[in-house]
Design an enzyme around this catalytic site. Sequence first.
Site, mmCIF file in Angstrom:
data_model
loop_
_atom_site.group_PDB
_atom_site.id
_atom_site.type_symbol
_atom_site.label_atom_id
_atom_site.label_comp_id
_atom_site.label_asym_id
_atom_site.label_seq_id
_atom_site.Cartn_x
_atom_site.Cartn_y
_atom_site.Cartn_z
ATOM 1 N N SER A 183 7.650 -2.177 6.505
ATOM 2 C CA SER A 183 6.841 -2.374 7.717
ATOM 3 C C SER A 183 6.930 -1.197 8.692
ATOM 4 O O SER A 183 6.962 -1.388 9.916
ATOM 5 C CB SER A 183 7.210 -3.690 8.414
ATOM 6 O OG SER A 183 6.940 -4.792 7.558
ATOM 7 N N GLY B 252 6.276 -5.560 3.684
ATOM 8 C CA GLY B 252 5.008 -6.269 3.760
ATOM 9 C C GLY B 252 5.048 -7.504 4.643
ATOM 10 O O GLY B 252 4.131 -8.326 4.623
ATOM 11 N N GLU C 295 15.028 0.132 1.318
ATOM 12 C CA GLU C 295 13.959 -0.788 1.699
ATOM 13 C C GLU C 295 14.498 -2.216 1.684
ATOM 14 O O GLU C 295 14.567 -2.838 0.613
ATOM 15 C CB GLU C 295 12.792 -0.698 0.710
ATOM 16 C CG GLU C 295 12.150 0.668 0.626
ATOM 17 C CD GLU C 295 10.719 0.577 0.103
ATOM 18 O OE1 GLU C 295 9.829 1.025 0.825
ATOM 19 O OE2 GLU C 295 10.501 0.045 -0.996
ATOM 20 N N ASN D 244 3.204 4.729 -0.443
ATOM 21 C CA ASN D 244 3.203 3.957 -1.684
ATOM 22 C C ASN D 244 2.019 3.009 -1.598
ATOM 23 O O ASN D 244 2.082 1.987 -0.914
ATOM 24 C CB ASN D 244 4.529 3.182 -1.816
ATOM 25 C CG ASN D 244 4.517 2.264 -3.033
ATOM 26 O OD1 ASN D 244 3.617 2.344 -3.871
ATOM 27 N ND2 ASN D 244 5.505 1.394 -3.131
ATOM 28 N N GLU E 157 9.664 -4.552 -5.838
ATOM 29 C CA GLU E 157 8.642 -5.337 -6.557
ATOM 30 C C GLU E 157 8.813 -5.179 -8.064
ATOM 31 O O GLU E 157 8.580 -6.113 -8.828
ATOM 32 C CB GLU E 157 7.240 -4.905 -6.093
ATOM 33 C CG GLU E 157 6.961 -5.424 -4.687
ATOM 34 C CD GLU E 157 6.088 -4.528 -3.825
ATOM 35 O OE1 GLU E 157 5.352 -3.682 -4.376
ATOM 36 O OE2 GLU E 157 6.157 -4.661 -2.588
ATOM 37 N N HIS F 193 11.690 0.168 -7.271
ATOM 38 C CA HIS F 193 11.108 -0.547 -6.137
ATOM 39 C C HIS F 193 11.413 -2.044 -6.271
ATOM 40 O O HIS F 193 11.443 -2.581 -7.376
ATOM 41 C CB HIS F 193 9.591 -0.310 -6.081
ATOM 42 C CG HIS F 193 8.996 -0.774 -4.795
ATOM 43 N ND1 HIS F 193 8.692 -2.097 -4.561
ATOM 44 C CD2 HIS F 193 8.697 -0.099 -3.660
ATOM 45 C CE1 HIS F 193 8.217 -2.203 -3.328
ATOM 46 N NE2 HIS F 193 8.206 -1.019 -2.771
ATOM 47 N N LYS G 181 0.842 1.129 -3.836
ATOM 48 C CA LYS G 181 0.972 -0.068 -4.683
ATOM 49 C C LYS G 181 -0.336 -0.255 -5.471
ATOM 50 O O LYS G 181 -0.945 0.734 -5.854
ATOM 51 C CB LYS G 181 1.370 -1.278 -3.836
ATOM 52 C CG LYS G 181 2.580 -0.954 -2.951
ATOM 53 C CD LYS G 181 3.186 -2.131 -2.271
ATOM 54 C CE LYS G 181 4.367 -1.672 -1.415
ATOM 55 N NZ LYS G 181 5.112 -2.769 -0.809
HETATM 56 P P1 13P Z 1 5.193 -2.009 3.708
HETATM 57 O O1 13P Z 1 5.176 -0.713 4.472
HETATM 58 O O2 13P Z 1 3.826 -2.560 3.442
HETATM 59 O O3 13P Z 1 6.140 -2.982 4.313
HETATM 60 O O4 13P Z 1 5.777 -1.653 2.246
HETATM 61 C C1 13P Z 1 6.951 -0.955 2.151
HETATM 62 C C2 13P Z 1 7.143 -0.567 0.744
HETATM 63 O O5 13P Z 1 7.435 -1.400 -0.113
HETATM 64 C C3 13P Z 1 6.970 0.842 0.382
HETATM 65 O O6 13P Z 1 7.440 1.097 -0.891
#
Ligand code: 13P
Length: 262
Positions: free
Chosen positions: A222, A182, A176, A10, A106, A104, A12
Site C-alpha cells: 500500500s 492491496g 512486504e 509490480n 501471492e 512474492h 501483477k
Molecule cells: P500494493 O501496493 O497494491 O499493496 O501491492 C504491493 C505488492 O504486493 C507489490 O509487490
Amino acid sequence: MNRKLIFAANWKMNKGPSETEDFLKSFLSKIQGQNFGSDIVIAPPFVSLSKLADVLHTRTAGANSPTIEIAAQNCSEHDSGAFTGEISVMMLREFFVHYVILGHSERRSLYGEVDAVINQKILKARDANLKPIFCIGETLAEREAGKLEAVLRTQISGGLHQVSEKDLSEIIIAYEPVWAIGTGVTATSEQAQDAHAFVRSVIADLYGADAAAKIRIQYGGSVKPGNAAELMACPDIDGALIGGAALDAQSFLEIIKNGSAQ
Ligand code: 13P
C-alpha cells in the site's frame, strides 16, 4: 552508507501489451528531462515484456531522462523442458529483462512456492545474471503471535541458501508485510523501519556487516504518493515495490518523486 533508492512497479496480472503502451506513452512524457537519482523498474506480465522492451529501446530519451529497467514477475527454477506454462531465465534475457521478482507472497500463498523453490529460482536467476527482487514478509496472524522475526529469519536464510556474497550484492530484498498488500493499510514508518533494521541484522549475521550495509531493502504494501516520503525517510528503507498505485502513470511518478526527495 549511501544506497541508491529503487522504485519498482509490480503490475501483477494487469496491463496487456496495449495498456502497457498507453501507460508508457503517458509515463515517458511525464518523466522526460527529470532525473530523480533513483532506479526505476517496471515488472509487467510476461506477455507485455516485448512491448516494454520495444518501446524503451526505441525511445529518444533526453540526456537527463531516467533509465527504466525491466523486471519479470517470476521465472522457472529449470533451464528448459517439459514444464508447461513456465518461463526460463534465458527466455527473459531475450526481452532485456534485468530483474526478477521472486518469492512474492501471492506466489507463496496462492501457488505454493516454498523457501526451497524460491531459493532454486534465486540461484537460477543469478546464473543468468538477473537481479532477484527477493520478497519476504509476515502475515497478520504471524505478527500478532510474536513470530515476525522468526518468520523473516526463516524466509531469508531459506531463500538465500548457498547464495554467495558476490551474488548477494546483486539481490534486492523487498519486505512486504502480507497484511499491508492491496489492503490500503500501510505499515507505519516505525513498523517498517523496525522490520527493515531486523532484516539487515539477519543479513549481517549471514554475510557480515559490509554486505548488510550495502544491500538494498525495499518496502512494499500500500505504498502511495502520500506515504512514500515518510517511508523513504527511514534509514533502512531503500525504495519501494509498488502494486496498485503503480498502475497509474501519474501516481507512480509521484511516488518516485516524493520518495526520491528524501
Ligand atoms: P500494493 O501496493 O497494491 O499493496 O501491492 C504491493 C505488492 O504486493 C507489490 O509487490
